[in-house]
Design a protein around this motif. Structure first.
Motif, PDB file in Angstrom:
ATOM      1  N   SER A 145     -21.315   8.551  -2.711  1.00 33.19           N
ATOM      2  CA  SER A 145     -20.297   7.977  -1.696  1.00 33.19           C
ATOM      3  C   SER A 145     -19.329   7.262  -2.536  1.00 33.19           C
ATOM      4  CB  SER A 145     -21.170   6.896  -1.030  1.00 33.19           C
ATOM      5  OG  SER A 145     -21.742   5.977  -2.050  1.00 33.19           O
ATOM      6  N   TYR A 146     -18.085   6.944  -1.899  1.00 36.21           N
ATOM      7  CA  TYR A 146     -16.811   6.537  -2.383  1.00 36.21           C
ATOM      8  C   TYR A 146     -17.239   4.714  -2.389  1.00 36.21           C
ATOM      9  CZ  TYR A 146     -15.016  11.071  -1.485  1.00 36.21           C
ATOM     10  OH  TYR A 146     -14.993  12.270  -1.747  1.00 36.21           O
ATOM     11  N   ASP A 147     -16.683   4.319  -3.344  1.00 36.48           N
ATOM     12  CA  ASP A 147     -16.538   2.666  -3.442  1.00 36.48           C
ATOM     13  C   ASP A 147     -15.440   2.342  -3.054  1.00 36.48           C
ATOM     14  OD1 ASP A 147     -16.734   0.083  -4.125  1.00 36.48           O
ATOM     15  OD2 ASP A 147     -16.853   0.431  -6.076  1.00 36.48           O
ATOM     16  N   ARG A 148     -15.261   2.161  -1.681  1.00 31.03           N
ATOM     17  CA  ARG A 148     -13.783   1.777  -1.045  1.00 31.03           C
ATOM     18  C   ARG A 148     -13.195   0.506  -1.810  1.00 31.03           C
ATOM     19  NH1 ARG A 148     -16.478   4.253   3.065  1.00 31.03           N
ATOM     20  NH2 ARG A 148     -15.244   5.935   4.141  1.00 31.03           N
ATOM     21  N   SER A 149     -14.094  -0.370  -2.228  1.00 27.74           N
ATOM     22  CA  SER A 149     -13.364  -1.589  -2.756  1.00 27.74           C
ATOM     23  C   SER A 149     -12.466  -1.138  -4.024  1.00 27.74           C
ATOM     24  CB  SER A 149     -14.580  -2.780  -3.061  1.00 27.74           C
ATOM     25  OG  SER A 149     -14.076  -3.537  -3.864  1.00 27.74           O
ATOM     26  N   ALA A 150     -13.323  -0.348  -4.870  1.00 21.06           N
ATOM     27  CA  ALA A 150     -12.768   0.008  -6.043  1.00 21.06           C
ATOM     28  C   ALA A 150     -11.479   0.911  -5.970  1.00 21.06           C
ATOM     29  CB  ALA A 150     -13.902   0.728  -6.810  1.00 21.06           C
ATOM     30  N   ILE A 151     -11.786   1.670  -4.943  1.00 23.91           N
ATOM     31  CA  ILE A 151     -10.476   2.509  -4.540  1.00 23.91           C
ATOM     32  C   ILE A 151      -9.004   1.576  -4.078  1.00 23.91           C
ATOM     33  CG2 ILE A 151      -9.483   4.161  -2.863  1.00 23.91           C
ATOM     34  CD1 ILE A 151     -12.357   5.434  -3.140  1.00 23.91           C
ATOM     35  N   MET A 152      -9.298   0.865  -3.292  1.00 22.67           N
ATOM     36  CA  MET A 152      -8.430  -0.237  -3.140  1.00 22.67           C
ATOM     37  C   MET A 152      -7.889  -0.977  -4.069  1.00 22.67           C
ATOM     38  SD  MET A 152      -6.739  -0.404  -0.166  1.00 22.67           S
ATOM     39  CE  MET A 152      -5.273  -1.351   0.379  1.00 22.67           C
ATOM     40  N   LYS A 153      -8.891  -1.540  -5.077  1.00 23.02           N
ATOM     41  CA  LYS A 153      -8.263  -2.305  -6.378  1.00 23.02           C
ATOM     42  C   LYS A 153      -7.384  -1.507  -7.049  1.00 23.02           C
ATOM     43  CE  LYS A 153     -12.167  -5.630  -6.400  1.00 23.02           C
ATOM     44  NZ  LYS A 153     -13.325  -5.881  -7.023  1.00 23.02           N
ATOM     45  N   ALA A 154      -7.608  -0.148  -7.083  1.00 23.87           N
ATOM     46  CA  ALA A 154      -7.050   0.674  -8.076  1.00 23.87           C
ATOM     47  C   ALA A 154      -5.656   0.820  -7.521  1.00 23.87           C
ATOM     48  CB  ALA A 154      -7.976   2.058  -8.471  1.00 23.87           C
ATOM     49  N   ALA A 155      -5.516   1.114  -6.117  1.00 26.37           N
ATOM     50  CA  ALA A 155      -4.310   1.496  -5.524  1.00 26.37           C
ATOM     51  C   ALA A 155      -3.354   0.240  -5.807  1.00 26.37           C
ATOM     52  CB  ALA A 155      -4.624   1.815  -4.131  1.00 26.37           C
ATOM     53  N   ILE A 156      -3.874  -0.938  -5.402  1.00 23.19           N
ATOM     54  CA  ILE A 156      -2.876  -2.004  -5.455  1.00 23.19           C
ATOM     55  C   ILE A 156      -2.472  -2.307  -6.794  1.00 23.19           C
ATOM     56  CG2 ILE A 156      -2.899  -4.610  -5.319  1.00 23.19           C
ATOM     57  CD1 ILE A 156      -4.820  -4.235  -2.676  1.00 23.19           C
ATOM     58  N   ALA A 157      -3.443  -2.311  -7.880  1.00 24.78           N
ATOM     59  CA  ALA A 157      -3.091  -2.256  -9.225  1.00 24.78           C
ATOM     60  C   ALA A 157      -1.919  -1.287  -9.579  1.00 24.78           C
ATOM     61  CB  ALA A 157      -4.077  -2.145 -10.217  1.00 24.78           C
ATOM     62  N   SER A 158      -2.115  -0.339  -9.176  1.00 21.54           N
ATOM     63  CA  SER A 158      -1.002   0.892  -9.372  1.00 21.54           C
ATOM     64  C   SER A 158       0.204   0.494  -8.724  1.00 21.54           C
ATOM     65  CB  SER A 158      -1.585   2.307  -8.865  1.00 21.54           C
ATOM     66  OG  SER A 158      -0.638   3.388  -9.146  1.00 21.54           O
ATOM     67  N   ALA A 159       0.288   0.167  -7.398  1.00 22.07           N
ATOM     68  CA  ALA A 159       1.468  -0.268  -6.757  1.00 22.07           C
ATOM     69  C   ALA A 159       1.909  -1.582  -7.447  1.00 22.07           C
ATOM     70  CB  ALA A 159       1.059  -0.610  -5.276  1.00 22.07           C
ATOM     71  N   ARG A 160       1.342  -2.302  -7.817  1.00 19.43           N
ATOM     72  CA  ARG A 160       1.997  -3.720  -8.567  1.00 19.43           C
ATOM     73  C   ARG A 160       2.584  -3.237  -9.764  1.00 19.43           C
ATOM     74  NH1 ARG A 160      -2.643  -7.832  -7.856  1.00 19.43           N
ATOM     75  NH2 ARG A 160      -2.300  -8.599  -5.788  1.00 19.43           N
ATOM     76  N   ALA A 161       2.262  -2.087 -10.746  1.00 22.45           N
ATOM     77  CA  ALA A 161       2.531  -1.901 -11.778  1.00 22.45           C
ATOM     78  C   ALA A 161       4.020  -0.874 -11.324  1.00 22.45           C
ATOM     79  CB  ALA A 161       1.542  -0.976 -12.357  1.00 22.45           C
ATOM     80  N   GLN A 162       3.980  -0.267 -10.406  1.00 20.63           N
ATOM     81  CA  GLN A 162       5.202   0.457 -10.163  1.00 20.63           C
ATOM     82  C   GLN A 162       6.305  -0.561  -9.588  1.00 20.63           C
ATOM     83  OE1 GLN A 162       6.120   3.542 -10.347  1.00 20.63           O
ATOM     84  NE2 GLN A 162       3.992   3.833 -11.299  1.00 20.63           N
ATOM     85  N   LYS A 163       5.746  -1.520  -8.809  1.00 20.04           N
ATOM     86  CA  LYS A 163       6.747  -2.502  -8.558  1.00 20.04           C
ATOM     87  C   LYS A 163       7.480  -3.364  -9.528  1.00 20.04           C
ATOM     88  CE  LYS A 163       8.578  -4.039  -4.558  1.00 20.04           C
ATOM     89  NZ  LYS A 163       9.518  -3.394  -3.629  1.00 20.04           N
ATOM     90  N   ALA A 164       6.698  -3.657 -10.525  1.00 24.65           N
ATOM     91  CA  ALA A 164       7.227  -4.277 -11.732  1.00 24.65           C
ATOM     92  C   ALA A 164       8.100  -3.433 -12.787  1.00 24.65           C
ATOM     93  CB  ALA A 164       5.905  -4.721 -12.796  1.00 24.65           C
ATOM     94  N   LYS A 165       7.895  -2.227 -12.450  1.00 20.24           N
ATOM     95  CA  LYS A 165       8.724  -1.368 -13.391  1.00 20.24           C
ATOM     96  C   LYS A 165      10.259  -0.978 -12.664  1.00 20.24           C
ATOM     97  CE  LYS A 165       4.914   1.261 -15.674  1.00 20.24           C
ATOM     98  NZ  LYS A 165       4.338   2.621 -15.649  1.00 20.24           N
ATOM     99  N   GLY A 166      10.407  -1.849 -11.709  1.00 14.88           N
ATOM    100  CA  GLY A 166      11.507  -1.731 -10.847  1.00 14.88           C
ATOM    101  C   GLY A 166      11.653  -0.676  -9.676  1.00 14.88           C
ATOM    102  N   SER A 167      10.737  -0.212  -9.346  1.00 14.50           N
ATOM    103  CA  SER A 167      10.813   0.706  -8.022  1.00 14.50           C
ATOM    104  C   SER A 167      11.300  -0.126  -6.840  1.00 14.50           C
ATOM    105  CB  SER A 167       9.443   1.072  -7.890  1.00 14.50           C
ATOM    106  OG  SER A 167       9.624   2.036  -6.643  1.00 14.50           O
ATOM    107  N   LYS A 168      12.288   0.632  -6.135  1.00 14.72           N
ATOM    108  CA  LYS A 168      12.931   0.107  -4.991  1.00 14.72           C
ATOM    109  C   LYS A 168      12.214   0.474  -3.799  1.00 14.72           C
ATOM    110  CE  LYS A 168      16.310  -1.751  -7.600  1.00 14.72           C
ATOM    111  NZ  LYS A 168      16.179  -3.133  -7.783  1.00 14.72           N
ATOM    112  N   ALA A 169      11.231   1.069  -3.772  1.00 10.62           N
ATOM    113  CA  ALA A 169      10.656   1.517  -2.640  1.00 10.62           C
ATOM    114  C   ALA A 169       9.759   0.416  -1.804  1.00 10.62           C
ATOM    115  CB  ALA A 169       9.377   2.712  -2.979  1.00 10.62           C
ATOM    116  N   PRO A 170       9.807   0.507  -0.535  1.00  2.00           N
ATOM    117  CA  PRO A 170       8.836  -0.789  -0.040  1.00  2.00           C
ATOM    118  C   PRO A 170       7.599  -0.603  -0.249  1.00  2.00           C
ATOM    119  CG  PRO A 170       9.625   0.978   1.638  1.00  2.00           C
ATOM    120  CD  PRO A 170      10.190   1.468   0.158  1.00  2.00           C
TER     121      PRO A 170
END
Length: 106
Positions: free
Chosen positions: A56-81
């Protein structure tokens, strides 16, 4: 006609100081690169966590990983919303989770 000029030295010195270019904030670039590296590390650690456990999928871990990845992209200067960054990250993390689950079941 007067051949003498009067100079207010305090005003002149203040204007000279004001004309100088202020130095960049000390360590701004270093602090930014350290923050980007920290967010990259957090994203990699979150993605390395097991996303599928016992079939079964660990949805909490999936969401944490997605948010961490999005934060890293935003910190690198992504202009995407933010919503678009999280959407792309979720697609990517779910792909990894499905691959992990398929490997665990085989």
């Amino acid at each position: 006609m007067s051949t003498q000029r009067t100079i207010n030295w305090s005003t002149a010195m203040r204007d000279l100081r004001k004309d100088r270019v202020a130095p960049a904030a000390p360590g701004f670039l270093a602090a930014r690169s350290v923050e980007i590296a920290r967010l990259d590390r957090l994203a990699k650690e979150a993605a390395a966590a097991p996303l599928a456990v016992a079939g079964s999928y660990d949805r909490s871990a999936i969401m944490k990983a997605a948010i961490a990845s999005a934060r890293a992209q935003k910190a690198k200067g992504s202009k995407a919303p933010w919503s678009q960054l999280v959407g792309f990250a979720l697609k990517n993390i779910w792909r990894h989770a499905k691959a992990q689950r398929a490997l665990a079941l085989n």
